[in-house]
Design an enzyme around this catalytic site. Structure first.
Site, PDB file in Angstrom:
ATOM      1  N   ASP A  83       0.816  -1.215   0.000  1.00  0.00           N
ATOM      2  CA  ASP A  83       0.000   0.000   0.000  1.00  0.00           C
ATOM      3  C   ASP A  83       0.850   1.265   0.000  1.00  0.00           C
ATOM      4  O   ASP A  83       2.033   1.260   0.324  1.00  0.00           O
ATOM      5  CB  ASP A  83      -0.957   0.007   1.192  1.00  0.00           C
ATOM      6  CG  ASP A  83      -0.249  -0.216   2.527  1.00  0.00           C
ATOM      7  OD1 ASP A  83       0.795  -0.890   2.550  1.00  0.00           O
ATOM      8  OD2 ASP A  83      -0.739   0.269   3.562  1.00  0.00           O
ATOM      9  N   GLU A 136      -0.368  -2.257   5.182  1.00  0.00           N
ATOM     10  CA  GLU A 136       0.617  -2.172   6.277  1.00  0.00           C
ATOM     11  C   GLU A 136       0.552  -0.820   6.963  1.00  0.00           C
ATOM     12  O   GLU A 136       0.808  -0.715   8.171  1.00  0.00           O
ATOM     13  CB  GLU A 136       2.029  -2.416   5.735  1.00  0.00           C
ATOM     14  CG  GLU A 136       3.092  -2.545   6.822  1.00  0.00           C
ATOM     15  CD  GLU A 136       3.560  -1.216   7.397  1.00  0.00           C
ATOM     16  OE1 GLU A 136       3.862  -1.170   8.614  1.00  0.00           O
ATOM     17  OE2 GLU A 136       3.618  -0.217   6.655  1.00  0.00           O
TER      18      GLU A 136
END
Length: 426
Positions: free
Chosen positions: A100, A166
């Protein structure tokens, strides 16, 4: 004993060179670099926020399928796992990359800079891989291809874990490593060990850093809403001023670490990142909202900080006639490198980078949800230097900065490290 980073960052370092026994593996690693850079640039130009990594997951899955791997998708929304079985018997090992991006507007002048925008917390923001997850994904994609083309040299089975979210999920959602495990990541195939890396702007290319035992902090998000009573700014006695109450809470909270926490046991931090309340200079508002972060390396300390935060916020508010809504949103536990695994694999990292370029990271107050994976199986997580050695890397724009920059010459070092760790694990 490793020398700490602060003592060795002045070293002049070159590119790392692994000493892998297989000539075929070394050739594959050398040949993968153009693709590695191409993948990284594509991902960098097309970032997606946490739990929204739809196209990123498709890009990864397509690559893994083209290599002939067994591919699982849709884990924790947009997680992807590739399974590769070697031609020789051996252990099951896992390698992990996070996928991400962040709500940051890029300011780096590169041809592949992100132009993506989206809405975040009600505001229009840019989206950028300002923490280097694009590099992590590209490194793991390259590692998968190297081993897929050299199955004869692979003893055992590899799990390539591409993990979303994350950086933390939107409030009200689940995600990341914790949800991947909840949805059965290690249920059918459980690895003996898991390895992960993170690019780091404060280290030059050719250098890595880690430490055995606790390495990165536990993290929690703090939310405090102080409810007063609106009044005109010229008549503060006609209401209850939540701005003054919030200021008192912020000041009082500083004593938790400075006066109430035994920092000889382990460091801890409480920081406020935003305070919002009111809209006009002469109107005292009804309420003020504050958000912040809590970091520490000891779970008992973590519980104690939580209790004291609620106690201070509640009592200060009540002493001023205000009410308070107090919330702690649990984050990641402490990231711990398994001591036995660290000792076992240190020589492998030194083979890639040289003994003088494998440094002690010290304790790092950043947090990582790799910690969840390392709670399930022995884990080893390390930082990969990605600033040009000739640059002022000690003052380089840090991870999460809109000026965050990656020296692409460093990326192949990550592939070499992963390959060496797998080849040496017995």
């Amino acid at each position: 004993m490793k020398t700490r980073i602060v003592c060795l960052l002045s070293l002049l370092t070159g590119l790392a060179h692994a000493q892998i026994d297989s000539a075929e593996l070394n050739t594959s690693i050398d040949n993968i670099e153009p693709k590695l850079i191409e993948w990284r640039r594509h991902l960098h130009a097309n970032p997606e926020l946490s739990n929204r990594e739809v196209k990123t997951a498709e890009y990864i899955a397509q690559h893994l399928k083209s290599l002939g791997l067994e591919v699982q998708t849709g884990i924790a929304y947009h997680g992807v796992v590739g399974i590769l079985k070697g031609d020789k018997p051996g252990p099951v090992l896992a390698l992990r990359a996070d996928t991400d991006a962040l709500p940051v507007t890029e300011q780096v002048d590169v041809p592949f800079a992100s132009k993506v925008t989206t809405e975040y917390r009600g505001e229009e923001v840019g989206v950028m891989h300002a923490c280097g997850h694009d590099a992590h994904v590209a490194i793991l994609m390259a590692t998968a291809e190297v081993f897929a083309h050299n199955k004869a040299d692979l003893a055992g089975t590899l799990m390539f874990i591409f993990q979303p979210a994350e950086e933390g999920v939107p409030q009200g959602e689940e995600g990341g490593a914790e949800l991947m495990l909840k949805e059965g990541l290690f249920d059918e195939i459980k690895p003996e060990a898991v390895f992960g890396l993170h690019v780091w702007a404060g280290l030059p290319t050719g250098v890595i850093a880690y430490r055995p035992g606790p390495m990165m902090a536990a993290v929690d998000e703090l939310g405090i809403k102080v409810k007063g009573r609106q009044t005109h700014g010229s008549r503060p006695w006609g209401g209850i001023d939540p701005i003054v109450v919030s200021a008192q809470i912020i000041n009082s909270v500083q004593t938790i670490i400075s006066r109430r926490t035994d920092i000889t046991q382990a460091p801890a931090v409480v920081s406020f990142g935003a305070i919002k309340g009111g809209i006009r200079n002469n109107i005292i508002p009804d309420e003020v909202e504050m958000i912040g972060t809590i970091r520490n390396f000891n779970m008992d300390t973590r519980d104690n900080i939580h209790q004291q935060l609620e106690q201070i916020a509640t009592h200060v508010a009540h002493a001023n006639g205000a009410e308070v809504e107090f919330n702690i949103y649990p984050g990641y536990p402490v990231t711990v490198n398994d001591r036995k695994l660290s000792a076992k694999m240190n020589s492998s990292l030194e083979a890639v980078f040289g003994a003088d370029n494998v440094l002690d990271s010290g304790l790092i107050t950043g947090a990582e949800d790799f910690s969840y994976l390392a709670q399930e199986v022995p884990g080893l997580f390390f930082f990969l230097g990605i600033s040009p050695p000739e640059s002022d890397y000690k003052n380089a724009p840090s991870n999460h900065s809109p000026l965050f920059y990656i020296d692409e010459d460093a990326l192949l070092n990550g592939v070499r490290a992963f390959v060496q760790l797998v080849q040496d694990y017995k």
